[in-house]
Design a protein around this motif. Structure first.
Motif, PDB file in Angstrom:
ATOM      1  N   ARG A 439      -8.899  -3.671   6.024  1.00  0.00           N
ATOM      2  CA  ARG A 439      -9.715  -4.013   4.851  1.00  0.00           C
ATOM      3  C   ARG A 439      -9.085  -3.509   3.568  1.00  0.00           C
ATOM      4  O   ARG A 439      -9.095  -4.197   2.528  1.00  0.00           O
ATOM      5  CB  ARG A 439     -11.116  -3.410   5.011  1.00  0.00           C
ATOM      6  CG  ARG A 439     -12.080  -3.743   3.878  1.00  0.00           C
ATOM      7  CD  ARG A 439     -13.296  -2.837   3.916  1.00  0.00           C
ATOM      8  NE  ARG A 439     -12.963  -1.442   3.602  1.00  0.00           N
ATOM      9  CZ  ARG A 439     -13.816  -0.426   3.692  1.00  0.00           C
ATOM     10  NH1 ARG A 439     -15.051  -0.635   4.129  1.00  0.00           N
ATOM     11  NH2 ARG A 439     -13.431   0.802   3.380  1.00  0.00           N
ATOM     12  N   ASP A 440      -8.486  -2.318   3.606  1.00  0.00           N
ATOM     13  CA  ASP A 440      -7.971  -1.669   2.403  1.00  0.00           C
ATOM     14  C   ASP A 440      -6.444  -1.689   2.299  1.00  0.00           C
ATOM     15  O   ASP A 440      -5.888  -1.132   1.352  1.00  0.00           O
ATOM     16  CB  ASP A 440      -8.444  -0.213   2.365  1.00  0.00           C
ATOM     17  CG  ASP A 440      -9.956  -0.099   2.373  1.00  0.00           C
ATOM     18  OD1 ASP A 440     -10.621  -1.021   1.865  1.00  0.00           O
ATOM     19  OD2 ASP A 440     -10.479   0.903   2.909  1.00  0.00           O
ATOM     20  N   PHE A 441      -5.761  -2.328   3.245  1.00  0.00           N
ATOM     21  CA  PHE A 441      -4.308  -2.344   3.243  1.00  0.00           C
ATOM     22  C   PHE A 441      -3.780  -3.190   2.084  1.00  0.00           C
ATOM     23  O   PHE A 441      -4.394  -4.186   1.692  1.00  0.00           O
ATOM     24  CB  PHE A 441      -3.784  -2.912   4.569  1.00  0.00           C
ATOM     25  CG  PHE A 441      -2.324  -2.630   4.814  1.00  0.00           C
ATOM     26  CD1 PHE A 441      -1.925  -1.435   5.381  1.00  0.00           C
ATOM     27  CD2 PHE A 441      -1.356  -3.546   4.457  1.00  0.00           C
ATOM     28  CE1 PHE A 441      -0.585  -1.168   5.612  1.00  0.00           C
ATOM     29  CE2 PHE A 441      -0.016  -3.298   4.676  1.00  0.00           C
ATOM     30  CZ  PHE A 441       0.375  -2.098   5.249  1.00  0.00           C
ATOM     31  N   ILE A 442      -2.639  -2.791   1.524  1.00  0.00           N
ATOM     32  CA  ILE A 442      -2.044  -3.537   0.416  1.00  0.00           C
ATOM     33  C   ILE A 442      -1.054  -4.559   0.981  1.00  0.00           C
ATOM     34  O   ILE A 442       0.023  -4.200   1.459  1.00  0.00           O
ATOM     35  CB  ILE A 442      -1.325  -2.590  -0.573  1.00  0.00           C
ATOM     36  CG1 ILE A 442      -2.310  -1.566  -1.140  1.00  0.00           C
ATOM     37  CG2 ILE A 442      -0.671  -3.401  -1.695  1.00  0.00           C
ATOM     38  CD1 ILE A 442      -1.662  -0.516  -2.013  1.00  0.00           C
ATOM     39  N   PHE A 443      -1.444  -5.827   0.949  1.00  0.00           N
ATOM     40  CA  PHE A 443      -0.592  -6.923   1.429  1.00  0.00           C
ATOM     41  C   PHE A 443       0.050  -7.632   0.239  1.00  0.00           C
ATOM     42  O   PHE A 443      -0.448  -7.567  -0.890  1.00  0.00           O
ATOM     43  CB  PHE A 443      -1.416  -7.944   2.224  1.00  0.00           C
ATOM     44  CG  PHE A 443      -1.939  -7.443   3.530  1.00  0.00           C
ATOM     45  CD1 PHE A 443      -1.125  -7.392   4.649  1.00  0.00           C
ATOM     46  CD2 PHE A 443      -3.263  -7.023   3.650  1.00  0.00           C
ATOM     47  CE1 PHE A 443      -1.614  -6.928   5.870  1.00  0.00           C
ATOM     48  CE2 PHE A 443      -3.759  -6.558   4.859  1.00  0.00           C
ATOM     49  CZ  PHE A 443      -2.938  -6.506   5.970  1.00  0.00           C
ATOM     50  N   THR A 444       1.138  -8.322   0.494  1.00  0.00           N
ATOM     51  CA  THR A 444       1.742  -9.150  -0.555  1.00  0.00           C
ATOM     52  C   THR A 444       0.828 -10.333  -0.876  1.00  0.00           C
ATOM     53  O   THR A 444      -0.021 -10.724  -0.067  1.00  0.00           O
ATOM     54  CB  THR A 444       3.110  -9.686  -0.102  1.00  0.00           C
ATOM     55  OG1 THR A 444       2.955 -10.398   1.127  1.00  0.00           O
ATOM     56  CG2 THR A 444       4.095  -8.544   0.075  1.00  0.00           C
ATOM     57  N   HIS A 445       1.020 -10.886  -2.063  1.00  0.00           N
ATOM     58  CA  HIS A 445       0.200 -12.009  -2.524  1.00  0.00           C
ATOM     59  C   HIS A 445       1.099 -13.082  -3.134  1.00  0.00           C
ATOM     60  O   HIS A 445       2.038 -12.748  -3.856  1.00  0.00           O
ATOM     61  CB  HIS A 445      -0.808 -11.527  -3.576  1.00  0.00           C
ATOM     62  CG  HIS A 445      -1.582 -12.642  -4.213  1.00  0.00           C
ATOM     63  ND1 HIS A 445      -2.680 -13.211  -3.600  1.00  0.00           N
ATOM     64  CD2 HIS A 445      -1.394 -13.307  -5.391  1.00  0.00           C
ATOM     65  CE1 HIS A 445      -3.144 -14.171  -4.383  1.00  0.00           C
ATOM     66  NE2 HIS A 445      -2.386 -14.240  -5.477  1.00  0.00           N
ATOM     67  N   GLU A 450      -2.960 -11.263   3.745  1.00  0.00           N
ATOM     68  CA  GLU A 450      -3.975 -10.649   2.894  1.00  0.00           C
ATOM     69  C   GLU A 450      -5.367 -11.183   3.192  1.00  0.00           C
ATOM     70  O   GLU A 450      -6.363 -10.613   2.733  1.00  0.00           O
ATOM     71  CB  GLU A 450      -3.635 -10.842   1.417  1.00  0.00           C
ATOM     72  CG  GLU A 450      -3.747 -12.269   0.926  1.00  0.00           C
ATOM     73  CD  GLU A 450      -3.487 -12.386  -0.571  1.00  0.00           C
ATOM     74  OE1 GLU A 450      -3.673 -11.382  -1.284  1.00  0.00           O
ATOM     75  OE2 GLU A 450      -3.112 -13.485  -1.014  1.00  0.00           O
ATOM     76  N   ASN A 453      -7.716  -8.583   4.420  1.00  0.00           N
ATOM     77  CA  ASN A 453      -8.523  -7.819   3.465  1.00  0.00           C
ATOM     78  C   ASN A 453      -9.924  -8.406   3.358  1.00  0.00           C
ATOM     79  O   ASN A 453     -10.938  -7.691   3.463  1.00  0.00           O
ATOM     80  CB  ASN A 453      -7.896  -7.852   2.073  1.00  0.00           C
ATOM     81  CG  ASN A 453      -6.664  -6.987   1.915  1.00  0.00           C
ATOM     82  OD1 ASN A 453      -5.838  -7.238   1.039  1.00  0.00           O
ATOM     83  ND2 ASN A 453      -6.505  -5.971   2.728  1.00  0.00           N
ATOM     84  N   SER A 457     -13.776  -7.355   5.011  1.00  0.00           N
ATOM     85  CA  SER A 457     -14.753  -6.981   3.987  1.00  0.00           C
ATOM     86  C   SER A 457     -16.055  -7.771   4.112  1.00  0.00           C
ATOM     87  O   SER A 457     -17.021  -7.495   3.374  1.00  0.00           O
ATOM     88  CB  SER A 457     -14.164  -7.236   2.582  1.00  0.00           C
ATOM     89  OG  SER A 457     -13.032  -6.427   2.354  1.00  0.00           O
TER      90      SER A 457
END
Length: 461
Positions: A439-445, A450, A453, A457
């Motif tokens: 949920r809180d991981f930083i993925f590329t966009h 992503e 996320n 949530s």
């Protein structure tokens, strides 16, 4: 009789990897393969690589042909040619990876046991030889099941998943007998190429192993692509007619019979372990009721000199499972004996329909049957920005979470790039991360990853 350090019967993923490993340790290895068209095993020649090559080509059909039927036929023929070139290249590479090794001898022939530690090999050139070893590994894979349908072996228009990929002409109409994952993959593929596809499934429920909301979404997407499904359909007879083939079917729910005329029939009724020629009884090797070789958690058979690797032992039929079998055997031979078949779960799998269906762990229904207090989160694929940039917005993402611990129990991703994204979920589950980790991981966009996320949530149902 020639004595070697290891005999490997079958040139599949686990066997070929093991052969190279043993050769590096200065073992003398005899690799036995009965077909020169199967160097490298099922995956390279008739499984993962050729099918996924054709899946990719099928997904490009619309952009390249714009609905022109003549162009679709040409594109299909070109796709078969590309597939053939690729598999030939990989087959040749795999052969030389072993045959050029001074510690490995590749024997073209069919092996059968003559005792607990010896095999006889009928060579392709008509000669024969006998080999003996204290370490024998069976890696012969599986073959398509031919169902007991009247006329099935007489028809010139009936194919298996292997033989249909050898046909250079696109069938205008294709009937697929069997609504399992292999059947769906081919149905999706040929519909993408432009064939009119009908799936005949003798089950009442569509893909019964999946949660009903997932199954309904998959069915709706495939129907939108033109695939027709006939449930409760038992095929009773097949006969060739002028320029076509006719199937006589019985609806097991309503009791009426019906006929379907088509140009080709694909049998997608499962696969069984390939053991018929091995004479396993001479070696004291037991098989189960499905014909699979019985092994323990370290892949040893009921003969202490023999191990079984890959599809021949039953269970999940995936190339990466065969590769992991090699790791277990390596640890059994040279390690601390800690690796076993019970410690590799959970592992993911994908069905390459369009979009791919990927799964790991428990579904919602299975988790509830185990009495777990589960939370379920869902996200339409159309909610993911990357799906829009790829113009592939069909599908559904779903995860099952243990409300008490926050751990991810399983996930089903039916969306573009799901075969890649599911590996992220697998790593989170394998390392024991709670759902909040994704949920809180930083993925590329923008990326499909992503979407995890947003999925994690969502309010839990």
């Amino acid at each position: 009789m020639e004595k070697v350090d290891a005999i490997i019967i079958g040139f599949g993923k686990g066997g070929k990897t093991l052969a190279v490993d043993l050769a590096k340790r200065n073992w003398k290895v005899a690799m036995i393969e009965r077909s020169d068209k199967m160097y490298g095993g099922t995956c390279i020649n008739i499984g993962c690589i050729p099918t996924k090559t054709l899946v990719h080509q099928a997904n490009e059909t619309g952009c390249l042909t714009h609905g022109d039927k003549a162009a679709e036929k040409r594109h299909y023929t070109q796709a078969i040619d590309r597939k053939n070139v690729l598999t030939a290249m990989l087959r040749n590479k795999n052969y030389h990876n072993l045959a050029d090794n001074p510690n490995i001898t590749v024997h073209d022939g069919e092996a059968s046991f003559i005792s607990g530690n010896a095999v006889s090999v009928k060579l392709a050139n008509g000669d024969s030889l006998e080999l003996t070893s204290e370490h024998i590994f069976i890696n012969t894979g599986a073959r398509s099941i031919i169902p007991a349908i009247d006329g099935v072996t007489d028809s010139k228009r009936v194919y298996t998943s292997t033989t249909i990929m050898q046909q250079e002409q696109l069938p205008k109409r294709l009937a697929v007998i069997g609504g399992g994952y292999i059947g769906l993959e081919f149905a999706s593929m040929y519909a993408g190429f432009g064939s009119q596809v009908t799936v005949l499934d003798n089950h009442a429920d569509f893909i019964p192993k999946e949660d009903r909301d997932v199954a309904a979404t998959v069915k709706a997407v495939l129907e939108k692509k033109g695939v027709e499904f006939r449930m409760n359909a038992k095929t009773e007879a097949i006969r060739d007619v002028d320029g076509a083939v006719k199937l006589t079917c019985h609806d097991t729910e309503s009791g009426y019979s019906f006929e379907i005329e088509t140009d080709a029939v694909l049998l997608a009724t499962g696969r069984r372990p390939e053991t018929a020629a091995l004479n396993l009884g001479a070696a004291g090797i037991e098989t189960d009721s499905r014909g699979a070789i019985v092994v323990d958690s370290h892949l040893k058979t009921t003969n202490p000199h023999v191990w079984a690797v890959g599809d021949v032992k039953g269970g999940p039929q995936f190339t990466y499972i065969s590769l992991d079998d090699y790791r277990i055997i390596r640890d059994d031979l040279f390690g601390d004996h800690r690796r076993n078949t019970e410690d590799r779960a959970p592992f993911a799998w994908s069905v390459f329909i369009d979009p791919p269906l990927s799964r790991i762990g428990l579904g919602e229904d299975d988790a509830k049957k185990q009495g777990i207090d589960v939370g379920v989160v869902r996200l339409p694929a159309a909610s993911v920005p990357r799906a829009h940039t790829l113009e592939q917005t069909d599908g559904l993402l779903k995860a099952v979470i243990d409300k008490k611990t926050g751990k991810i129990l399983g996930a089903t991703l039916f969306c573009v790039d799901s075969s890649e994204v599911i590996n992220v979920v697998a790593m989170a589950m394998k390392t024991g991360q709670p759902y909040t980790f994704l949920r809180d991981f930083i993925f590329t966009h923008p990326s499909m990853s992503e979407a995890l996320n947003d999925l994690m949530s969502q309010p839990m149902a």
